[in-house]
Design a protein around this motif. Structure first.
Motif, short mmCIF file in Angstrom:
data_model
loop_
_atom_site.label_atom_id
_atom_site.label_comp_id
_atom_site.label_asym_id
_atom_site.label_seq_id
_atom_site.Cartn_x
_atom_site.Cartn_y
_atom_site.Cartn_z
N SER A 86 0.85 -1.18 0.00
CA SER A 86 0.00 0.00 0.00
C SER A 86 0.89 1.23 0.00
O SER A 86 1.62 1.49 0.96
N ALA A 87 0.85 1.99 -1.08
CA ALA A 87 1.65 3.21 -1.20
C ALA A 87 0.86 4.21 -2.04
O ALA A 87 0.38 3.87 -3.13
N ASP A 88 0.68 5.42 -1.52
CA ASP A 88 -0.11 6.43 -2.22
C ASP A 88 0.47 6.70 -3.60
O ASP A 88 1.67 6.97 -3.76
N GLY A 89 -0.38 6.64 -4.60
CA GLY A 89 0.02 7.00 -5.94
C GLY A 89 0.80 5.94 -6.68
O GLY A 89 1.30 6.20 -7.78
N VAL A 90 0.90 4.72 -6.11
CA VAL A 90 1.71 3.67 -6.74
C VAL A 90 0.94 2.36 -6.73
O VAL A 90 0.30 2.02 -5.73
N ARG A 91 1.02 1.63 -7.83
CA ARG A 91 0.46 0.28 -7.92
C ARG A 91 1.60 -0.69 -8.17
O ARG A 91 2.54 -0.40 -8.92
N PHE A 92 1.53 -1.87 -7.54
CA PHE A 92 2.60 -2.86 -7.65
C PHE A 92 2.14 -4.05 -8.49
O PHE A 92 1.10 -4.64 -8.23
N VAL A 93 2.94 -4.37 -9.50
CA VAL A 93 2.67 -5.50 -10.39
C VAL A 93 3.69 -6.59 -10.06
O VAL A 93 4.89 -6.40 -10.22
N HIS A 94 3.20 -7.74 -9.59
CA HIS A 94 4.10 -8.82 -9.19
C HIS A 94 4.83 -9.40 -10.41
O HIS A 94 4.23 -9.68 -11.44
N LEU A 95 6.15 -9.54 -10.27
CA LEU A 95 6.96 -10.11 -11.35
C LEU A 95 7.58 -11.44 -10.97
O LEU A 95 7.55 -12.39 -11.75
N LEU A 96 8.14 -11.55 -9.76
CA LEU A 96 8.94 -12.73 -9.46
C LEU A 96 9.16 -12.88 -7.96
O LEU A 96 9.33 -11.89 -7.24
N ASP A 97 9.15 -14.12 -7.49
CA ASP A 97 9.60 -14.47 -6.14
C ASP A 97 11.01 -15.03 -6.28
O ASP A 97 11.21 -16.10 -6.85
N ASP A 98 11.98 -14.28 -5.77
CA ASP A 98 13.39 -14.63 -5.93
C ASP A 98 13.88 -15.31 -4.65
O ASP A 98 14.07 -14.67 -3.62
N ARG A 99 14.09 -16.63 -4.71
CA ARG A 99 14.43 -17.42 -3.54
C ARG A 99 15.93 -17.37 -3.24
O ARG A 99 16.74 -17.43 -4.15
N TYR A 100 16.24 -17.31 -1.95
CA TYR A 100 17.64 -17.33 -1.51
C TYR A 100 18.11 -18.77 -1.34
O TYR A 100 17.36 -19.63 -0.88
#
Length: 319
Positions: free
Chosen positions: A155-169
């Protein structure tokens, strides 16, 4: 104020040589064309046409206005064409901010694919602010920013997040390490080891610290490297072990061993941050599609690995 449509009508009259011919070509009545020419002359404040037998010819003012009508018509057509290209995502400019390991693994192939498909789209590439690239997105200095973000902080004002990748360690061990013989490791196996730090404090280090905290210990960092290649060099020299994400293992050191880590498995989640709400930007959507296509093989491999792990866990439970 001159009317563009009447200027184009004047051009038709001059080109055809008479009001009657222009009216016939355009599907108007001669009287309607004559009325429009009268209004245009009133707007111009000067005579535009003079009679020559059954036809007309332009005055000097009429010739000037006819020439400008041709230029305006050409620019108008060019504007319509350019807008159509923008609407289709075939042209435009996209400003992208990215962090180092995402550059080679995600951004480079996505931009290369976009250029092959839509060479008219211009992409501006810059390393992101290490503190926080989101203000650049909010302030329209960037259209897309690749970020690492916890799933509970989207949740961030003015920003939408598009999921790209789960990068595992994964655990990176020196060759010959006592744990190297294990196919996979529990995170607690590494609790008493000296650690080589591979990330600066921030969103990429937090998943490691959170996972270790969940496992009941705090890692003992004896070396700070700041990047994944340097961290592998320290590990290869026997100075400690490290946790490095999959995207950071593109250039694997020949003297290290990599093992998956479970219970819990540290993961950094990578998103494309875009303005929200924002007007439709087809070129941005094209780039997001290219990024998702680039990460699709990674997601498929992760899904297969998770299925294999669950299958082995079920098989072990049966016995």
């Amino acid at each position: 104020m001159l009317d563009r449509r009447r200027m184009q009508l004047l051009r038709a009259v001059v080109t055809s040589g008479s009001v009657t011919a222009a009216a016939r070509n355009l599907g108007y009545t001669p009287s309607a064309v004559s009325q429009q020419m009268a209004v245009l002359e009133k707007e111009a404040g000067i005579a535009l046409l003079e009679r020559t037998g059954r036809g007309v010819r332009p005055t000097e003012a009429g010739r000037v206005l006819t020439d400008y009508a041709a230029v305006i018509d050409r620019h108008f057509t060019e504007a319509e064409t350019e807008l159509a290209e923008l609407r289709a995502g075939r042209t435009g400019r996209v400003a992208v901010r990215y962090f180092a390991t995402a550059g080679a693994t995600l951004v480079a192939p996505a931009v290369a694919a976009l250029r092959r498909e839509q060479p008219g789209v211009q992409v501006e590439l810059k390393l992101s602010d290490p503190k926080d690239p989101l203000p650049e997105v909010r302030n329209r200095l960037a259209d897309v920013a690749l970020v690492v973000r916890p799933r509970d902080q989207l949740s961030a004002d003015g920003v939408r997040f598009v999921h790209l990748l789960d990068d595992r360690y994964s655990a990176v061990l020196p060759e010959g390490h006592r744990l190297a013989a294990k196919r996979e490791l529990d995170l607690t196996d590494l609790a008493d080891e000296p650690w080589v730090g591979s990330d600066q404090p921030g969103p990429c280090l937090e998943p490691v610290l959170d996972a270790c905290g969940s496992a009941g210990f705090s890692p003992n960092f004896v070396v700070e490297s700041g990047d994944y290649d340097t961290a592998q060099g320290f590990v290869a020299a026997g100075l400690g072990i490290s946790l490095i994400p999959e995207m950071g293992l593109g250039n694997r050191h020949p003297a290290v061993v990599v093992r998956p880590v479970r219970n819990p498995e540290p993961i950094r989640t990578i998103y494309a941050a875009v303005r929200d709400p924002s007007p439709a930007q087809p070129a941005v959507h094209r780039l997001l599609d290219a990024l998702r296509n680039t990460t699709a093989p990674h997601r498929a491999e992760q899904s297969a690995a998770e299925h294999d792990h669950e299958h082995r866990a079920e098989h072990t439970a049966e016995y």
